[in-house]
Motif scaffolding. Structure first.
Motif, PDB file in Angstrom:
ATOM      1  N   VAL A 114       0.847  -1.186   0.000  1.00  0.00           N
ATOM      2  CA  VAL A 114       0.000   0.000   0.000  1.00  0.00           C
ATOM      3  C   VAL A 114       0.885   1.239   0.000  1.00  0.00           C
ATOM      4  CG1 VAL A 114      -1.919  -1.142   1.187  1.00  0.00           C
ATOM      5  CG2 VAL A 114      -0.148   0.008   2.529  1.00  0.00           C
ATOM      6  N   GLY A 115       0.306   2.330  -0.481  1.00  0.00           N
ATOM      7  CA  GLY A 115       1.036   3.596  -0.506  1.00  0.00           C
ATOM      8  C   GLY A 115       0.127   4.744  -0.130  1.00  0.00           C
ATOM      9  N   GLY A 116       0.676   5.932  -0.004  1.00  0.00           N
ATOM     10  CA  GLY A 116      -0.111   7.096   0.374  1.00  0.00           C
ATOM     11  C   GLY A 116      -0.448   7.072   1.859  1.00  0.00           C
ATOM     12  N   LYS A 117      -1.607   7.600   2.223  1.00  0.00           N
ATOM     13  CA  LYS A 117      -2.026   7.635   3.629  1.00  0.00           C
ATOM     14  C   LYS A 117      -2.125   6.237   4.225  1.00  0.00           C
ATOM     15  CE  LYS A 117      -4.615  11.990   3.577  1.00  0.00           C
ATOM     16  NZ  LYS A 117      -5.953  12.607   3.809  1.00  0.00           N
ATOM     17  N   LEU A 118      -2.479   5.276   3.389  1.00  0.00           N
ATOM     18  CA  LEU A 118      -2.611   3.904   3.879  1.00  0.00           C
ATOM     19  C   LEU A 118      -1.291   3.391   4.439  1.00  0.00           C
ATOM     20  CD1 LEU A 118      -4.795   2.260   1.071  1.00  0.00           C
ATOM     21  CD2 LEU A 118      -5.489   2.797   3.407  1.00  0.00           C
ATOM     22  N   ALA A 119      -0.197   3.805   3.814  1.00  0.00           N
ATOM     23  CA  ALA A 119       1.113   3.334   4.261  1.00  0.00           C
ATOM     24  C   ALA A 119       1.541   3.979   5.575  1.00  0.00           C
ATOM     25  CB  ALA A 119       2.157   3.613   3.186  1.00  0.00           C
ATOM     26  N   GLN A 120       0.844   5.031   5.989  1.00  0.00           N
ATOM     27  CA  GLN A 120       1.238   5.765   7.178  1.00  0.00           C
ATOM     28  C   GLN A 120       0.525   5.294   8.452  1.00  0.00           C
ATOM     29  OE1 GLN A 120       0.576   9.921   6.330  1.00  0.00           O
ATOM     30  NE2 GLN A 120       1.678   9.830   4.377  1.00  0.00           N
ATOM     31  N   ILE A 121      -0.464   4.431   8.313  1.00  0.00           N
ATOM     32  CA  ILE A 121      -1.254   4.082   9.494  1.00  0.00           C
ATOM     33  C   ILE A 121      -0.746   2.823  10.198  1.00  0.00           C
ATOM     34  CG2 ILE A 121      -3.297   5.161   8.535  1.00  0.00           C
ATOM     35  CD1 ILE A 121      -4.374   2.452   7.843  1.00  0.00           C
ATOM     36  N   GLY A 122       0.237   2.167   9.643  1.00  0.00           N
ATOM     37  CA  GLY A 122       0.824   1.019  10.334  1.00  0.00           C
ATOM     38  C   GLY A 122       0.325  -0.319   9.825  1.00  0.00           C
ATOM     39  N   SER A 123       1.232  -1.283   9.801  1.00  0.00           N
ATOM     40  CA  SER A 123       0.923  -2.596   9.246  1.00  0.00           C
ATOM     41  C   SER A 123      -0.115  -3.363  10.075  1.00  0.00           C
ATOM     42  CB  SER A 123       2.198  -3.441   9.121  1.00  0.00           C
ATOM     43  OG  SER A 123       2.807  -3.608  10.392  1.00  0.00           O
ATOM     44  N   ARG A 124      -0.119  -3.132  11.399  1.00  0.00           N
ATOM     45  CA  ARG A 124      -1.067  -3.870  12.241  1.00  0.00           C
ATOM     46  C   ARG A 124      -2.507  -3.497  11.905  1.00  0.00           C
ATOM     47  NH1 ARG A 124       0.302  -3.883  18.498  1.00  0.00           N
ATOM     48  NH2 ARG A 124      -1.526  -5.240  18.380  1.00  0.00           N
ATOM     49  N   LEU A 125      -2.761  -2.207  11.704  1.00  0.00           N
ATOM     50  CA  LEU A 125      -4.103  -1.770  11.340  1.00  0.00           C
ATOM     51  C   LEU A 125      -4.495  -2.283   9.961  1.00  0.00           C
ATOM     52  CD1 LEU A 125      -4.367   1.929  12.599  1.00  0.00           C
ATOM     53  CD2 LEU A 125      -5.670  -0.047  13.393  1.00  0.00           C
ATOM     54  N   ILE A 126      -3.535  -2.268   9.049  1.00  0.00           N
ATOM     55  CA  ILE A 126      -3.809  -2.745   7.695  1.00  0.00           C
ATOM     56  C   ILE A 126      -4.118  -4.240   7.705  1.00  0.00           C
ATOM     57  CG2 ILE A 126      -2.807  -3.117   5.405  1.00  0.00           C
ATOM     58  CD1 ILE A 126      -1.235  -0.529   5.805  1.00  0.00           C
ATOM     59  N   ASP A 127      -3.302  -5.012   8.426  1.00  0.00           N
ATOM     60  CA  ASP A 127      -3.538  -6.454   8.516  1.00  0.00           C
ATOM     61  C   ASP A 127      -4.889  -6.741   9.168  1.00  0.00           C
ATOM     62  OD1 ASP A 127      -1.105  -6.817   7.384  1.00  0.00           O
ATOM     63  OD2 ASP A 127      -0.091  -7.572   9.173  1.00  0.00           O
ATOM     64  N   GLY A 128      -5.203  -5.992  10.217  1.00  0.00           N
ATOM     65  CA  GLY A 128      -6.476  -6.197  10.906  1.00  0.00           C
ATOM     66  C   GLY A 128      -7.659  -5.899  10.008  1.00  0.00           C
ATOM     67  N   ALA A 129      -7.555  -4.808   9.241  1.00  0.00           N
ATOM     68  CA  ALA A 129      -8.643  -4.442   8.327  1.00  0.00           C
ATOM     69  C   ALA A 129      -8.788  -5.474   7.221  1.00  0.00           C
ATOM     70  CB  ALA A 129      -8.374  -3.059   7.731  1.00  0.00           C
ATOM     71  N   ALA A 130      -7.660  -5.964   6.710  1.00  0.00           N
ATOM     72  CA  ALA A 130      -7.701  -6.961   5.638  1.00  0.00           C
ATOM     73  C   ALA A 130      -8.342  -8.257   6.131  1.00  0.00           C
ATOM     74  CB  ALA A 130      -6.289  -7.239   5.128  1.00  0.00           C
ATOM     75  N   ARG A 131      -7.996  -8.686   7.341  1.00  0.00           N
ATOM     76  CA  ARG A 131      -8.585  -9.904   7.889  1.00  0.00           C
ATOM     77  C   ARG A 131     -10.083  -9.732   8.145  1.00  0.00           C
ATOM     78  NH1 ARG A 131      -4.700 -13.550   9.331  1.00  0.00           N
ATOM     79  NH2 ARG A 131      -2.569 -12.720   9.457  1.00  0.00           N
ATOM     80  N   LYS A 132     -10.458  -8.541   8.597  1.00  0.00           N
ATOM     81  CA  LYS A 132     -11.874  -8.280   8.851  1.00  0.00           C
ATOM     82  C   LYS A 132     -12.675  -8.318   7.550  1.00  0.00           C
ATOM     83  CE  LYS A 132     -15.007  -4.890  10.924  1.00  0.00           C
ATOM     84  NZ  LYS A 132     -15.118  -3.595  11.645  1.00  0.00           N
ATOM     85  N   ILE A 133     -12.137  -7.686   6.513  1.00  0.00           N
ATOM     86  CA  ILE A 133     -12.813  -7.670   5.216  1.00  0.00           C
ATOM     87  C   ILE A 133     -12.903  -9.080   4.644  1.00  0.00           C
ATOM     88  CG2 ILE A 133     -12.616  -6.907   2.812  1.00  0.00           C
ATOM     89  CD1 ILE A 133     -11.397  -4.291   3.894  1.00  0.00           C
ATOM     90  N   ALA A 134     -11.800  -9.835   4.734  1.00  0.00           N
ATOM     91  CA  ALA A 134     -11.788 -11.204   4.231  1.00  0.00           C
ATOM     92  C   ALA A 134     -12.777 -12.078   5.008  1.00  0.00           C
ATOM     93  CB  ALA A 134     -10.384 -11.794   4.324  1.00  0.00           C
ATOM     94  N   GLY A 135     -12.792 -11.896   6.340  1.00  0.00           N
ATOM     95  CA  GLY A 135     -13.713 -12.678   7.159  1.00  0.00           C
ATOM     96  C   GLY A 135     -15.156 -12.394   6.818  1.00  0.00           C
ATOM     97  N   GLU A 136     -15.479 -11.112   6.603  1.00  0.00           N
ATOM     98  CA  GLU A 136     -16.845 -10.737   6.248  1.00  0.00           C
ATOM     99  C   GLU A 136     -17.210 -11.271   4.869  1.00  0.00           C
ATOM    100  OE1 GLU A 136     -20.621  -9.126   6.547  1.00  0.00           O
ATOM    101  OE2 GLU A 136     -19.080  -9.436   8.077  1.00  0.00           O
ATOM    102  N   PHE A 137     -16.244 -11.244   3.942  1.00  0.00           N
ATOM    103  CA  PHE A 137     -16.506 -11.776   2.604  1.00  0.00           C
ATOM    104  C   PHE A 137     -16.897 -13.244   2.676  1.00  0.00           C
ATOM    105  CE2 PHE A 137     -14.964 -14.316  -0.949  1.00  0.00           C
ATOM    106  CZ  PHE A 137     -15.678 -13.758  -2.010  1.00  0.00           C
ATOM    107  N   PHE A 138     -16.113 -14.045   3.391  1.00  0.00           N
ATOM    108  CA  PHE A 138     -16.389 -15.479   3.423  1.00  0.00           C
ATOM    109  C   PHE A 138     -17.626 -15.815   4.256  1.00  0.00           C
ATOM    110  CE2 PHE A 138     -11.989 -15.706   1.905  1.00  0.00           C
ATOM    111  CZ  PHE A 138     -12.192 -16.548   0.817  1.00  0.00           C
ATOM    112  N   LYS A 139     -17.943 -14.976   5.218  1.00  0.00           N
ATOM    113  CA  LYS A 139     -19.185 -15.158   5.954  1.00  0.00           C
ATOM    114  C   LYS A 139     -20.369 -14.973   5.007  1.00  0.00           C
ATOM    115  CE  LYS A 139     -21.867 -13.177   9.779  1.00  0.00           C
ATOM    116  NZ  LYS A 139     -21.882 -12.123  10.833  1.00  0.00           N
ATOM    117  N   ARG A 140     -20.319 -13.904   4.212  1.00  0.00           N
ATOM    118  CA  ARG A 140     -21.388 -13.648   3.240  1.00  0.00           C
ATOM    119  C   ARG A 140     -21.395 -14.693   2.139  1.00  0.00           C
ATOM    120  NH1 ARG A 140     -21.174  -7.094   2.066  1.00  0.00           N
ATOM    121  NH2 ARG A 140     -21.260  -6.386   4.235  1.00  0.00           N
ATOM    122  N   PHE A 141     -20.191 -15.057   1.688  1.00  0.00           N
ATOM    123  CA  PHE A 141     -20.079 -16.028   0.596  1.00  0.00           C
ATOM    124  C   PHE A 141     -20.653 -17.379   1.028  1.00  0.00           C
ATOM    125  CE2 PHE A 141     -17.807 -19.169  -2.016  1.00  0.00           C
ATOM    126  CZ  PHE A 141     -18.051 -18.660  -3.285  1.00  0.00           C
ATOM    127  N   GLY A 142     -20.316 -17.813   2.257  1.00  0.00           N
ATOM    128  CA  GLY A 142     -20.836 -19.080   2.758  1.00  0.00           C
ATOM    129  C   GLY A 142     -22.345 -19.076   2.817  1.00  0.00           C
TER     130      GLY A 142
END
Length: 206
Positions: A114-142
């Protein structure tokens, strides 16, 4: 960012594969997805809104499937622009394995930059958001794939059952209400002579 997850889906492998390539299903399952349209062979244009920590933005991107081995696996290359929020790009490997005749194990490994403002907020927040989005996707997909071919019939059946239950409940409720009314009338009728007698007894004292 790197992300590896395994999900068990209640659908046969071929039907899971078909659902993963159905734009209507994907649009309904991707959190914040506004549109997903074909853009050439095995490619899609995606518009979605997402929040990563304090950064909220509307992203426009493109997904491209490569190394396709239907219905077993494929790679996804993606890139997106979120204006002032920045950009994201990366790839993912998705594999499907049958688990009996009615279930599929889906495994994916994704990596992104990631780049721009996204790169400034820290990897932990980015990883957490990505896992949350992925989890919600598969919950809906299932939930989405579990209802394929079943939703309308089951919905009608449940609606009919609910209506019948309500009617039965109303019918069953009527007798107690009638009995309560009769009981109240009887009680009122029973009390009337007593009250009249008590009144006369009270008058006779004077």
């Amino acid at each position: 960012m790197e992300l590896t997850e395994t999900q068990m889906l209640p659908l046969a492998q071929q039907r899971t594969w078909d659902a993963l390539n159905d734009t209507d299903v994907l649009r309904a399952c991707i959190p914040g997805c506004e549109s997903i349209e074909p853009d050439g062979e095995h490619a899609y244009l995606v518009v979605l809104s997402a929040a990563v920590g304090p950064v909220k933005a509307r992203f426009k991107g493109r997904l491209q499937q490569t190394d396709i081995d239907a219905p077993n696996s494929y790679n996804v290359v993606f890139e997106g622009q979120g204006g002032a929020a920045g950009f994201a790009k990366g790839s993912a490997r998705v594999t499907l394995e049958p688990d009996g005749d009615t279930a599929t194990k889906l495994t994916y490994t994704a990596s992104a930059q990631v780049g721009g403002k996204l790169a400034q907020i820290g990897s932990r927040l980015i990883d957490g958001a990505a896992r949350k989005i992925a989890g919600e996707f598969f919950k809906r997909f299932g939930a989405q794939v579990a209802g394929v071919g079943e939703g309308e019939g089951e919905g009608d059946g449940e609606g009919a059952t609910t209506a019948d239950d309500d009617e039965a409940a109303a019918t069953e409720a009527a007798p107690p209400n009638t009995e309560s009314t009769d009981a109240a009338d009887a009680e009122s009728g029973g009390d009337a002579p007593k009250r009249k007698k008590s009144w006369k007894a009270w008058i006779s004292k004077f």
